[in-house]
Motif scaffolding. Structure first.
Motif, PDB file in Angstrom:
ATOM      1  N   CYS A   8       8.647   8.042   7.535  1.00  0.00           N
ATOM      2  CA  CYS A   8       7.293   8.552   7.302  1.00  0.00           C
ATOM      3  C   CYS A   8       7.155   9.201   5.924  1.00  0.00           C
ATOM      4  CB  CYS A   8       6.897   9.542   8.389  1.00  0.00           C
ATOM      5  SG  CYS A   8       7.929  11.015   8.421  1.00  0.00           S
ATOM      6  N   THR A   9       8.269   9.326   5.210  1.00  0.00           N
ATOM      7  CA  THR A   9       8.260   9.944   3.887  1.00  0.00           C
ATOM      8  C   THR A   9       8.733   8.928   2.858  1.00  0.00           C
ATOM      9  OG1 THR A   9       8.853  12.040   4.933  1.00  0.00           O
ATOM     10  CG2 THR A   9       9.065  11.933   2.552  1.00  0.00           C
ATOM     11  N   ILE A  29       5.362  11.198  -0.755  1.00  0.00           N
ATOM     12  CA  ILE A  29       4.228  10.776   0.073  1.00  0.00           C
ATOM     13  C   ILE A  29       4.649  10.899   1.534  1.00  0.00           C
ATOM     14  CG2 ILE A  29       2.659   8.873   0.631  1.00  0.00           C
ATOM     15  CD1 ILE A  29       3.416   7.775  -2.231  1.00  0.00           C
ATOM     16  N   PHE A  30       3.845  11.607   2.311  1.00  0.00           N
ATOM     17  CA  PHE A  30       4.136  11.807   3.729  1.00  0.00           C
ATOM     18  C   PHE A  30       3.021  11.188   4.557  1.00  0.00           C
ATOM     19  CE2 PHE A  30       3.432  14.610   7.492  1.00  0.00           C
ATOM     20  CZ  PHE A  30       4.539  14.224   8.201  1.00  0.00           C
ATOM     21  N   ASN A  31       3.376  10.286   5.458  1.00  0.00           N
ATOM     22  CA  ASN A  31       2.412   9.674   6.363  1.00  0.00           C
ATOM     23  C   ASN A  31       2.425  10.483   7.656  1.00  0.00           C
ATOM     24  OD1 ASN A  31       0.925   8.145   8.124  1.00  0.00           O
ATOM     25  ND2 ASN A  31       1.976   6.236   7.707  1.00  0.00           N
ATOM     26  N   SER A  32       1.357  11.223   7.912  1.00  0.00           N
ATOM     27  CA  SER A  32       1.291  12.124   9.072  1.00  0.00           C
ATOM     28  C   SER A  32       0.834  11.435  10.352  1.00  0.00           C
ATOM     29  CB  SER A  32       0.367  13.299   8.762  1.00  0.00           C
ATOM     30  OG  SER A  32      -0.953  12.834   8.562  1.00  0.00           O
ATOM     31  N   ARG A  33       0.595  10.136  10.291  1.00  0.00           N
ATOM     32  CA  ARG A  33       0.116   9.434  11.487  1.00  0.00           C
ATOM     33  C   ARG A  33       1.087   9.620  12.651  1.00  0.00           C
ATOM     34  NH1 ARG A  33      -2.160   3.326  12.041  1.00  0.00           N
ATOM     35  NH2 ARG A  33      -2.688   3.506  14.230  1.00  0.00           N
ATOM     36  N   GLY A  34       0.575  10.100  13.760  1.00  0.00           N
ATOM     37  CA  GLY A  34       1.379  10.324  14.955  1.00  0.00           C
ATOM     38  C   GLY A  34       2.168  11.621  14.928  1.00  0.00           C
ATOM     39  N   LYS A  35       2.007  12.407  13.876  1.00  0.00           N
ATOM     40  CA  LYS A  35       2.732  13.673  13.746  1.00  0.00           C
ATOM     41  C   LYS A  35       1.790  14.839  14.016  1.00  0.00           C
ATOM     42  CE  LYS A  35       6.326  11.627  11.748  1.00  0.00           C
ATOM     43  NZ  LYS A  35       7.337  11.080  12.568  1.00  0.00           N
ATOM     44  N   THR A  36       2.315  15.906  14.583  1.00  0.00           N
ATOM     45  CA  THR A  36       1.556  17.135  14.777  1.00  0.00           C
ATOM     46  C   THR A  36       2.467  18.335  14.574  1.00  0.00           C
ATOM     47  OG1 THR A  36       1.987  17.129  17.155  1.00  0.00           O
ATOM     48  CG2 THR A  36      -0.083  16.139  16.451  1.00  0.00           C
ATOM     49  N   ASN A  37       1.860  19.483  14.390  1.00  0.00           N
ATOM     50  CA  ASN A  37       2.565  20.761  14.254  1.00  0.00           C
ATOM     51  C   ASN A  37       3.409  20.816  12.982  1.00  0.00           C
ATOM     52  OD1 ASN A  37       1.431  21.704  16.675  1.00  0.00           O
ATOM     53  ND2 ASN A  37       2.962  20.599  17.839  1.00  0.00           N
ATOM     54  N   HIS A  38       4.429  21.657  12.997  1.00  0.00           N
ATOM     55  CA  HIS A  38       5.274  21.857  11.818  1.00  0.00           C
ATOM     56  C   HIS A  38       6.107  20.608  11.542  1.00  0.00           C
ATOM     57  CE1 HIS A  38       4.363  26.079  11.246  1.00  0.00           C
ATOM     58  NE2 HIS A  38       4.387  26.197  12.565  1.00  0.00           N
ATOM     59  N   GLY A  61       5.335  21.436   6.038  1.00  0.00           N
ATOM     60  CA  GLY A  61       3.899  21.575   6.202  1.00  0.00           C
ATOM     61  C   GLY A  61       3.529  21.612   7.671  1.00  0.00           C
ATOM     62  N   PHE A  62       2.261  21.761   7.927  1.00  0.00           N
ATOM     63  CA  PHE A  62       1.728  21.798   9.289  1.00  0.00           C
ATOM     64  C   PHE A  62       0.659  20.730   9.397  1.00  0.00           C
ATOM     65  CE2 PHE A  62      -0.998  23.169  12.725  1.00  0.00           C
ATOM     66  CZ  PHE A  62      -0.090  23.583  13.688  1.00  0.00           C
ATOM     67  N   VAL A  63       0.810  19.838  10.364  1.00  0.00           N
ATOM     68  CA  VAL A  63      -0.168  18.769  10.592  1.00  0.00           C
ATOM     69  C   VAL A  63      -1.081  19.227  11.717  1.00  0.00           C
ATOM     70  CG1 VAL A  63      -0.509  16.346  11.215  1.00  0.00           C
ATOM     71  CG2 VAL A  63       1.493  17.017   9.857  1.00  0.00           C
ATOM     72  N   LYS A  64      -2.340  19.382  11.387  1.00  0.00           N
ATOM     73  CA  LYS A  64      -3.335  19.841  12.358  1.00  0.00           C
ATOM     74  C   LYS A  64      -4.087  18.636  12.910  1.00  0.00           C
ATOM     75  CE  LYS A  64      -7.387  22.789  12.683  1.00  0.00           C
ATOM     76  NZ  LYS A  64      -8.325  23.635  11.930  1.00  0.00           N
ATOM     77  N   HIS A  65      -4.185  18.562  14.223  1.00  0.00           N
ATOM     78  CA  HIS A  65      -4.970  17.495  14.850  1.00  0.00           C
ATOM     79  C   HIS A  65      -6.438  17.787  14.577  1.00  0.00           C
ATOM     80  CE1 HIS A  65      -6.302  14.469  17.619  1.00  0.00           C
ATOM     81  NE2 HIS A  65      -6.990  15.360  18.290  1.00  0.00           N
ATOM     82  N   SER A  66      -7.126  16.859  13.946  1.00  0.00           N
ATOM     83  CA  SER A  66      -8.492  17.153  13.526  1.00  0.00           C
ATOM     84  C   SER A  66      -9.562  16.280  14.175  1.00  0.00           C
ATOM     85  CB  SER A  66      -8.583  17.002  12.009  1.00  0.00           C
ATOM     86  OG  SER A  66      -8.291  15.681  11.637  1.00  0.00           O
ATOM     87  N   GLY A  67      -9.208  15.500  15.154  1.00  0.00           N
ATOM     88  CA  GLY A  67     -10.231  14.656  15.748  1.00  0.00           C
ATOM     89  C   GLY A  67      -9.720  13.940  16.970  1.00  0.00           C
TER      90      GLY A  67
END
Length: 86
Positions: A8-9, A29-38, A61-67
């Motif tokens: 993912c990186t 570059i970080f692909n946050s797809r399917g990732k959440t939280n820290h 970082g922290f990935v916040k679910h936004s939708g």
């Protein structure tokens, strides 16, 4: 040469050959797809410098679910009829 801690990186270097005493930029570059939280990922830079053959870069970082989550598909399964025990 660079190695990332997961698929993912990704990392891109401005110049693969860096003369002694000079510098270059690295883009992570970080692909946050399917990732959440820290999230904590690393990029290991491998060099020919005998004093510093590897350097580890850390990206956090922290990935916040936004939708809403939209799955690719939903599989509907009909329950099996169970025969009564005698």
């Amino acid at each position: 040469k660079m190695k990332t801690s997961c698929g993912c990186t990704a990392s891109l270097v401005e110049s693969k050959i860096i003369p002694k005493g000079k510098s270059s930029s690295i883009k992570a570059i970080f692909n946050s797809r399917g990732k959440t939280n820290h999230q904590h990922k690393t990029i290991t830079v491998i060099t020919n410098d005998p004093d510093h053959p590897t350097t580890r870069l850390e990206v956090t970082g922290f990935v916040k679910h936004s939708g809403p989550i939209h799955p690719k598909g939903v599989k509907m399964v009909k329950p099996k009829n169970k025969k009564p025990k005698h």
